[in-house]
Motif scaffolding. Structure first.
Motif, PDB file in Angstrom:
ATOM      1  N   ALA A 140       0.825  -1.203   0.000  1.00 35.74           N
ATOM      2  CA  ALA A 140       0.000   0.000   0.000  1.00 35.74           C
ATOM      3  C   ALA A 140       0.861   1.256   0.000  1.00 35.74           C
ATOM      4  O   ALA A 140       1.744   1.410   0.836  1.00 35.74           O
ATOM      5  N   LEU A 188       0.480   5.417   0.279  1.00 32.50           N
ATOM      6  CA  LEU A 188      -0.507   6.363   0.809  1.00 32.50           C
ATOM      7  C   LEU A 188       0.007   7.795   0.710  1.00 32.50           C
ATOM      8  O   LEU A 188       1.167   8.072   1.011  1.00 32.50           O
ATOM      9  N   THR A 218      -1.416  12.011   1.570  1.00 26.91           N
ATOM     10  CA  THR A 218      -2.454  12.851   2.160  1.00 26.91           C
ATOM     11  C   THR A 218      -2.690  14.050   1.248  1.00 26.91           C
ATOM     12  O   THR A 218      -1.800  14.885   1.061  1.00 26.91           O
ATOM     13  N   ASP A 270      -8.828   9.963  -3.896  1.00 25.77           N
ATOM     14  CA  ASP A 270      -8.289   8.596  -3.888  1.00 25.77           C
ATOM     15  C   ASP A 270      -6.829   8.708  -3.480  1.00 25.77           C
ATOM     16  O   ASP A 270      -5.954   8.990  -4.293  1.00 25.77           O
ATOM     17  N   ASP A 271      -6.575   8.526  -2.152  1.00 20.96           N
ATOM     18  CA  ASP A 271      -5.238   8.802  -1.611  1.00 20.96           C
ATOM     19  C   ASP A 271      -4.401   7.541  -1.402  1.00 20.96           C
ATOM     20  O   ASP A 271      -3.350   7.583  -0.752  1.00 20.96           O
ATOM     21  N   GLY A 272      -4.841   6.417  -1.957  1.00 18.00           N
ATOM     22  CA  GLY A 272      -4.073   5.185  -1.807  1.00 18.00           C
ATOM     23  C   GLY A 272      -4.037   4.408  -3.105  1.00 18.00           C
ATOM     24  O   GLY A 272      -4.959   4.458  -3.919  1.00 18.00           O
ATOM     25  N   ASP A 273      -2.934   3.649  -3.313  1.00 19.48           N
ATOM     26  CA  ASP A 273      -2.809   2.822  -4.507  1.00 19.48           C
ATOM     27  C   ASP A 273      -1.843   1.682  -4.190  1.00 19.48           C
ATOM     28  O   ASP A 273      -1.166   1.692  -3.151  1.00 19.48           O
ATOM     29  N   PHE A 310      -2.428   8.869  -7.454  1.00 17.91           N
ATOM     30  CA  PHE A 310      -3.273   9.463  -6.414  1.00 17.91           C
ATOM     31  C   PHE A 310      -4.076  10.602  -7.066  1.00 17.91           C
ATOM     32  O   PHE A 310      -3.537  11.364  -7.875  1.00 17.91           O
TER      33      PHE A 310
END
Length: 479
Positions: A38, A40, A42, A65-68, A95
């Protein structure tokens, strides 16, 4: 697109040059690995709202969408158990955000982040297989930001891209699964420039698999030779460190500690007694005959037998001894040969080093000799070719009346009753020879018959069956 400046500190542990406890197998040398997990970021919603408001837009809805999923490929060189250099490629994914506005419109932003890195890694072993690590390094990365607008929102510059060099750091845990493979859990922070004039951080939490091409072991090499072993004296590892290691071999499908190895176990116990802060890992191994499951169980039994022996015979604290069974997975010789199979049926004991400038005084010398005589099928007659060697044994016992001898008889394939009878008769014939020719007191001779329960080979050829029709003479052990 903007990201917050994250100020929470991540502790960087010991780096190169820290003196830390030794592990069982030093994994020096080259390695490669891959991992994913993950990523992340902000997204600074408040600043995005402010920018749009200054341009005459009111944000009515904000989605992000702050995660990939991110991944990395890496390789490195382990200099010692505490320090490595590592480099590789990473891609931490995409992101994005969407801001709905009034007057009616929408502004979207997307950040892509990837690049190359090089890290200095410090390891802190805390068990034979487990280590904590910390890393600090630099990365050369490319941040790409794309903006788009719909409706009333007009984007004048839709694309930004910037390549920059910055720092990264992280911490993690590594577990050595086998000689070649380890897995890691890592938490890393990448300092970044988001290409529109803002500095921020991206966090990456990953699971990684590491493959090692080889390495050296700083433990002393084998200290026991086949048939005529020499007790394993501790070896000086550095000017002020003393280490000990032990390797003993086993008969087929057997986990007993033989008499010829008892003295080596005694020296090991002496080392552990002198250095109570040290621990030992007892590793069991087999050849490749039989199923993998059976061999794994047998290897564990062999390692456990060694531990039980040290506890029972030498009062070693069981908590200082760790049992590991590897089955047939770590051969040291070619299993296609008889000698190779025998070499692979073994116990390998790894003992932590101790610091003591006085060193370890060896035990007073006790004889640890072994002689093997072979016999014809179902026969207990001593061949003439062995008389000269037996005469040497007899004269030695005459000159050293305090010594004793154990005579172990063995056979190849026979029915259990016949095998036991023949094996004992062979051992008895050797005892009779020593009594009759050298007047050795029978009370000094311990006669044992083991039948076909302790084979050196698998009885598949005439030569292998010959090897199993034998008597072992071990001098220097009381009955």
């Amino acid at each position: 697109m903007k990201t917050n400046k994250i100020t929470q500190a991540m502790t960087v542990l010991f780096l190169a040059g820290v003196a830390l406890p030794a592990v069982a197998n030093d994994q020096d040398g080259w390695y490669v690995g891959a991992g994913g997990g993950a990523a992340l970021a902000t997204i600074d919603e408040q600043e995005i709202r402010t920018d749009l408001m200054n341009s005459g837009y009111q944000v009515t809805e904000f989605r992000e969408d702050d995660g990939d999923f991110g991944y990395k490929l890496f390789g490195g060189y382990q200099f010692n158990e505490n320090f490595a250099l590592e480099g590789g490629y990473f891609d931490l994914g995409d992101f994005s955000y969407q801001a709905t506005t009034n007057p009616a419109g929408m502004k979207s932003g997307q950040l892509d982040f990837s690049g190359w890195n090089i890290d200095a890694m410090g390891f802190m072993p805390f068990t034979q297989r487990s280590s904590l690590f910390a890393l600090i390094g630099v990365h050369r990365s490319k941040a790409t930001v794309d903006f788009s607008g719909t409706g009333a929102v007009n984007v004048l510059t839709p694309h930004y891209s910037k390549t920059a060099t910055d720092y990264k750091f992280g911490v993690g845990y590594q577990y050595q699964m086998s000689q070649r493979f380890s897995f890691r859990l890592a938490a890393e922070r990448y300092r970044m420039d988001d290409a529109v004039g803002n500095n921020g951080d991206l966090d990456f939490y990953s699971l990684n698999l590491v493959y090692r091409f080889g390495g050296s072991s700083h433990s002393p090499g084998p200290v026991v030779q086949e048939r005529r072993p020499v007790a394993p004296a501790p070896a000086v590892a550095t000017a002020e460190q003393y280490c000990s290691s032990l390797e003993i071999e086993f008969e087929i499908a057997n986990d007993d500690i033989q008499r010829v190895n008892s003295e080596h176990m005694r020296v090991l116990a002496t080392f552990l007694d002198k250095y109570p802060e040290t621990n030992a890992v007892i590793e069991g191994h087999t050849d490749n005959v039989g199923s993998e499951a059976d061999n794994l169980q047998l290897s564990q039994q062999r390692a456990q037998a060694a531990v039980d022996y040290l506890v029972r015979e030498h009062d070693v604290d069981r908590d200082r001894l760790t049992v590991v069974g590897y089955g047939e997975t770590q051969p040291v010789a070619d299993n296609s040969t008889t000698a190779g199979k025998q070499a692979n049926r073994r116990i390998h004991a790894i003992i932590g080093c101790a610091t003591d400038i006085e060193g370890l005084e060896p035990l007073p010398a006790r004889i640890s000799l072994a002689m093997e005589l072979e016999f014809d099928t179902n026969d207990a007659t001593i061949a003439t070719k062995y008389h000269q060697e037996l005469d040497s044994i007899g004269k030695y016992l005459q000159m050293n009346p305090e010594l004793t001898a154990t005579l172990e008889g063995h056979t190849d394939n026979s029915s259990p009753d016949i095998a036991q009878q023949i094996s004992r008769a062979r051992a008895q014939s050797v005892a009779d020879y020593l009594v009759q020719n050298f007047n050795i007191d029978r009370s000094r001779l311990n006669v044992q018959g083991y039948g076909s329960t302790r084979r050196d080979t698998y009885n598949t050829t005439a030569a292998e069956r010959q090897d199993n029709r034998r008597v072992n003479i071990i001098i220097g052990y009381p009955k």
